[in-house]
Write a protein that holds these residues in place. Structure first.
Motif, short mmCIF file in Angstrom:
data_model
loop_
_atom_site.label_atom_id
_atom_site.label_comp_id
_atom_site.label_asym_id
_atom_site.label_seq_id
_atom_site.Cartn_x
_atom_site.Cartn_y
_atom_site.Cartn_z
N LEU A 35 0.83 -1.21 0.00
CA LEU A 35 0.00 0.00 0.00
C LEU A 35 0.86 1.25 0.00
CD1 LEU A 35 -2.76 1.45 0.30
CD2 LEU A 35 -2.46 1.23 2.79
N PHE A 36 1.88 1.27 0.87
CA PHE A 36 2.74 2.45 0.95
C PHE A 36 3.57 2.62 -0.32
CE2 PHE A 36 2.14 1.98 5.66
CZ PHE A 36 1.50 3.20 5.84
N THR A 70 -6.59 11.02 3.69
CA THR A 70 -6.15 10.89 5.08
C THR A 70 -4.72 10.38 5.17
OG1 THR A 70 -8.40 10.07 5.38
CG2 THR A 70 -6.96 10.11 7.32
N ILE A 71 -4.41 9.37 4.37
CA ILE A 71 -3.07 8.80 4.42
C ILE A 71 -2.02 9.84 4.01
CG2 ILE A 71 -1.53 7.09 3.37
CD1 ILE A 71 -3.94 5.20 3.17
N ILE A 72 -2.29 10.52 2.91
CA ILE A 72 -1.35 11.54 2.44
C ILE A 72 -1.25 12.69 3.43
CG2 ILE A 72 -0.98 13.31 0.67
CD1 ILE A 72 -1.57 11.34 -1.44
N HIS A 99 -10.12 7.73 1.63
CA HIS A 99 -9.09 7.33 2.59
C HIS A 99 -7.71 7.83 2.16
CE1 HIS A 99 -9.58 4.24 5.90
NE2 HIS A 99 -8.53 4.95 6.20
N PHE A 137 2.33 5.22 -2.69
CA PHE A 137 2.60 6.62 -2.38
C PHE A 137 4.10 6.93 -2.41
CE2 PHE A 137 -1.21 5.22 -0.14
CZ PHE A 137 -2.14 6.13 -0.61
N GLN A 180 -1.63 12.60 6.58
CA GLN A 180 -0.85 12.14 7.73
C GLN A 180 0.65 12.23 7.45
OE1 GLN A 180 -3.01 10.91 10.23
NE2 GLN A 180 -1.24 11.42 11.48
N GLY A 181 1.04 11.82 6.25
CA GLY A 181 2.44 11.92 5.85
C GLY A 181 2.88 13.38 5.82
N PHE A 182 2.01 14.21 5.28
CA PHE A 182 2.28 15.64 5.20
C PHE A 182 2.54 16.24 6.59
CE2 PHE A 182 1.83 19.94 3.79
CZ PHE A 182 2.10 19.89 2.43
N GLU A 183 1.68 15.87 7.52
CA GLU A 183 1.84 16.39 8.88
C GLU A 183 3.18 16.02 9.47
OE1 GLU A 183 -1.08 15.85 11.99
OE2 GLU A 183 -2.68 16.08 10.50
#
Lengths: 110, 110
Positions: free
Chosen positions: B28-29, B98-100, B95, B32, B102-105
């Motif tokens: 999954l990762f 949200t995943i992206i 979703h 990205f 989270q990475g951004f944060e």
DNA sequence: CATTCATATGAATTACTGTTCATATGATAA
DNA sequence: TTATCATATGAACAGTAATTCATATGAATG
């Protein structure tokens, strides 16, 4: 003549982060894009561990684990402390849990 | 004699998800983990877009974008609809945001 | 039906990345 | 100091993956 998207492109372009930031973002996800590294991080969720324990847990060579730990350390996802001959690795950032948990949620909601 | 970790290993091993799940997670990762794909997804946050618009936006060939869209589609992160000759792609799953995000944060909190 | 536009796809190429192997470093104990 | 254990690291190798190029498919239009 190919069709025109200039309005849309202009609008989207203004919302898009810089190339550098988007590149950093994909670099971050690259860290989680290898199952060995994910396993290591998951193991460290439970407890700090020395290199040879991780290697034994994953059934891999000490060298392979050491190389991956270096990548994780360079990215500041893990840190280590030395105790005599042994080096213990641990998560340096609790953000890692959140990112992995988010990915996990996506998986189970399929 | 090498030192012993059997207690720790046993405990951690029981907490570790299966190899298959951890492999799915890293897969999954991987989606990205490429800046072209991240850019495409970011663009689709704003609006659905046709292939040639994405290609123009990113300054890449239509073929390169098409190949990446196929990967994203196979993973069910995007879907498409056809309108005449044009194919519009859009996010199939919120979703992803949200995943992206989270990475951004994680990136900005450094 | 031929042409053009939009997209898709297979093959080849190139670049990258994970593991292994051999070996080096660093620390402890005899 | 020598031997041993734990870890680190460089080079080589193998597998993977992204882009390009050429071409195929599919739809609309004249």
């Amino acid at each position: 003549m190919p069709h025109d998207h200039s309005e849309l492109l202009h609008r989207v372009k203004t919302e898009l982060p810089t190339d550098e930031l988007l590149s950093d973002l994909s670099d971050l996800f690259k860290l989680f894009a290898d199952s060995t590294r994910v396993k290591i991080l998951y193991a460290l969720f439970e407890s700090e561990m020395c290199v040879c324990a991780i290697a034994e847990l994953l059934g891999m060579t000490q060298s392979a684990i050491s190389h991956q730990l270096r990548i994780l350390k360079d990215a500041n996802l893990v840190a280590n402390r030395r105790a005599g001959k042994t080096v213990y690795y641990f998560l340096s950032d609790d953000h890692v849990r959140t990112i992995i948990a988010q990915g996990f949620e996506h998986l189970i909601e399929e």
